[in-house]
Design an enzyme around this catalytic site. Structure first.
Site, short mmCIF file in Angstrom:
data_model
loop_
_atom_site.label_atom_id
_atom_site.label_comp_id
_atom_site.label_asym_id
_atom_site.label_seq_id
_atom_site.Cartn_x
_atom_site.Cartn_y
_atom_site.Cartn_z
N LYS A 138 82.16 10.57 29.91
CA LYS A 138 83.50 10.07 29.60
C LYS A 138 84.06 10.74 28.36
CE LYS A 138 83.50 5.81 32.11
NZ LYS A 138 83.39 4.40 32.16
N LYS A 142 79.65 11.19 42.85
CA LYS A 142 79.77 9.76 43.14
C LYS A 142 81.19 9.42 43.61
CE LYS A 142 80.46 6.77 39.77
NZ LYS A 142 80.35 5.85 38.62
N LYS A 151 86.42 5.24 41.39
CA LYS A 151 87.83 4.81 41.33
C LYS A 151 88.62 5.63 40.33
CE LYS A 151 85.85 0.96 38.79
NZ LYS A 151 85.39 -0.41 38.93
P1 TYM Z 1 81.44 -0.58 37.46
O1 TYM Z 1 82.58 -1.51 37.36
O2 TYM Z 1 81.65 0.86 37.18
O3 TYM Z 1 80.81 -0.70 38.91
C1 TYM Z 1 80.47 -1.96 39.46
C2 TYM Z 1 79.21 -1.84 40.32
O4 TYM Z 1 79.45 -0.92 41.39
C3 TYM Z 1 78.43 0.07 41.40
N1 TYM Z 1 79.00 1.34 41.89
C4 TYM Z 1 78.51 2.03 42.93
N2 TYM Z 1 77.45 1.81 43.74
C5 TYM Z 1 77.22 2.72 44.71
N3 TYM Z 1 77.99 3.83 44.90
C6 TYM Z 1 79.06 4.09 44.11
N4 TYM Z 1 79.81 5.16 44.31
C7 TYM Z 1 79.36 3.16 43.07
N5 TYM Z 1 80.33 3.11 42.10
C8 TYM Z 1 80.09 1.98 41.39
C9 TYM Z 1 77.97 0.16 39.95
O5 TYM Z 1 76.70 0.74 39.83
C10 TYM Z 1 78.02 -1.29 39.53
O6 TYM Z 1 76.84 -1.96 39.93
N6 TYM Z 1 78.91 -1.54 33.26
C11 TYM Z 1 79.19 -2.00 34.61
C12 TYM Z 1 79.72 -3.41 34.64
C13 TYM Z 1 78.88 -4.38 33.90
C14 TYM Z 1 77.64 -4.94 34.34
C15 TYM Z 1 77.25 -5.81 33.28
C16 TYM Z 1 76.86 -4.78 35.47
C17 TYM Z 1 79.17 -4.90 32.69
N7 TYM Z 1 78.21 -5.76 32.30
C18 TYM Z 1 76.05 -6.53 33.36
C19 TYM Z 1 75.66 -5.52 35.55
C20 TYM Z 1 75.27 -6.39 34.49
C21 TYM Z 1 80.21 -1.09 35.24
O7 TYM Z 1 80.98 -0.44 34.58
O8 TYM Z 1 80.20 -1.12 36.60
#
Ligand code: TYM
Length: 334
Positions: free
Chosen positions: A114, A196, A199
């Site tokens: 990022k 990957k 979004k």
């Molecule tokens: P975020 O919002 O980027 O993504 C949410 C969840 O979706 C999964 N994910 C994917 N899985 C498979 N293929 C993909 N292309 C893909 N893109 C996203 C992510 O791995 C995630 O599980 N930091 C986290 C949010 C968070 C969190 C937490 C998660 C904050 N606190 C505590 C677990 C526990 C995040 O930015 O996910």
């Protein structure tokens, strides 16, 4: 009673990757695990590590909440809440910042990626983000944290911080286990299947499927997904990343093993009918989610679910936080 915690950041609309890698897993686990309490939240404080439009942020928080339920999360079994409504998250986040080293934060690959894309005005919280994520998890003594592959490094750091805190101040936190799905932990871009599905891939909307995409658009995106030219429907991530990604999506949505899908299409001489079937499978699946979403998005029921979730989460979080503060020596009366 065990606990499971996970969250999604409302920085864009939900993708098929978020659904397969995360939400669908939550739903499956909710039905499989009986002795486990679920805390699933919308990570709105994480969203402001980068600039966000106020109205859009508000809308996306509500959207994700409605989508969680529309995708099958049962509010009777799962505490659904908005992270910023439980202020112990940033409080424990600060304690985690005071447990972690700067070097550990700087080594996180998501931060490095990022930072490379953005040269000016990088917010401090983008660097310290994993401390808040650790807090999100440790606050509830989570045993299990289902995430996609891109969050595994953050989870490893969470474990390190829990262990460090425990050894400095005495046993306080449960050291959590990660859980990534066997199929679908990293759904790839439909236009560049070595990357990957994300979004934030704003320039190439054909690369991702959004849960809110128009149904015909979803079909077209799958029809035009990049694949190789050898026309064999075989899972081979290295040599055939495009078709392997489509097989993964097929398997994740239908729960059909990849081997069986290969067998089903073994006599095909082109990808056309496989893609057409997948287009219909994904479109039908998302259509059902969208129908339920429409019923929920403006409902009072959704607010009740979130109010109740925040109340239950706060109860657990407050008790835990009192214990943490007293361990450190930050409580005057105890
Ligand atoms: P975020 O919002 O980027 O993504 C949410 C969840 O979706 C999964 N994910 C994917 N899985 C498979 N293929 C993909 N292309 C893909 N893109 C996203 C992510 O791995 C995630 O599980 N930091 C986290 C949010 C968070 C969190 C937490 C998660 C904050 N606190 C505590 C677990 C526990 C995040 O930015 O996910």
């Amino acid at each position: 009673m065990k606990r499971l915690v996970s969250g999604i950041k409302p920085t864009g609309e939900l993708t098929l990757g978020n659904y397969i890698g995360a939400i669908k897993q939550f739903v499956k686990l909710q039905d499989e695990l009986e002795d486990t309490e679920f805390f699933i939240f919308i990570a709105d404080l994480h969203a402001i590590t980068t600039p966000q439009d106020k109205q859009l942020l508000k809308k996306r928080v509500r959207d994700i909440a409605a989508m969680y339920v529309a995708c099958g999360l049962d509010p009777k079994k799962v505490n659904l809440f908005v992270q910023s409504e439980v202020l112990e998250h940033p409080l424990l986040g600060y304690i985690m910042e005071s447990t972690a080293y700067i070097g550990e934060m700087e080594r996180m690959t998501q931060y490095k990626d990022k930072k490379q894309k953005q040269t000016e005005g990088i917010r401090t919280s983008l660097l310290t983000y994993p401390a808040l994520m650790a807090a999100d998890i440790l606050l509830y003594d989570a045993n299990l944290v289902p995430v996609g592959q891109d969050q595994v490094q953050h989870l490893e750091l969470t474990r390190t911080l829990a262990e460090r805190f425990n050894s400095q101040y005495g046993e306080t936190f449960v050291v959590p286990e990660g859980f990534t799905p066997k199929v679908g932990a990293k759904i790839k871009s439909l236009q560049d299947p070595t990357k990957k599905m994300s979004k934030s891939d704003a320039e190439t909307p054909k690369a991702y499927i959004l849960l809110q995409d128009d149904i015909n658009q979803i079909k077209n995106k799958i029809r035009s997904a990049v694949t190789d030219s050898d026309a064999k429907i075989k899972f081979d991530e290295k040599n055939k990343p495009g078709i392997s990604n489509l097989l993964t999506i097929y398997s994740a949505i239908t729960d059909m093993p990849i081997k069986d899908i290969e067998e089903k299409y073994k006599n095909e001489t082109s990808y056309a009918s496989f893609k057409e079937d997948l287009a219909n499978i994904v479109a039908d699946h998302i259509k059902r989610i969208q129908d339920r979403y429409k019923e929920l998005i403006n409902s009072k029921e959704l607010d009740e679910i979130l109010d109740n979730g925040a109340m239950k989460a706060s109860f657990v979080a407050k008790r835990k936080m009192a214990k943490v503060l007293s361990r450190i020596g930050l409580q005057r009366k105890k």
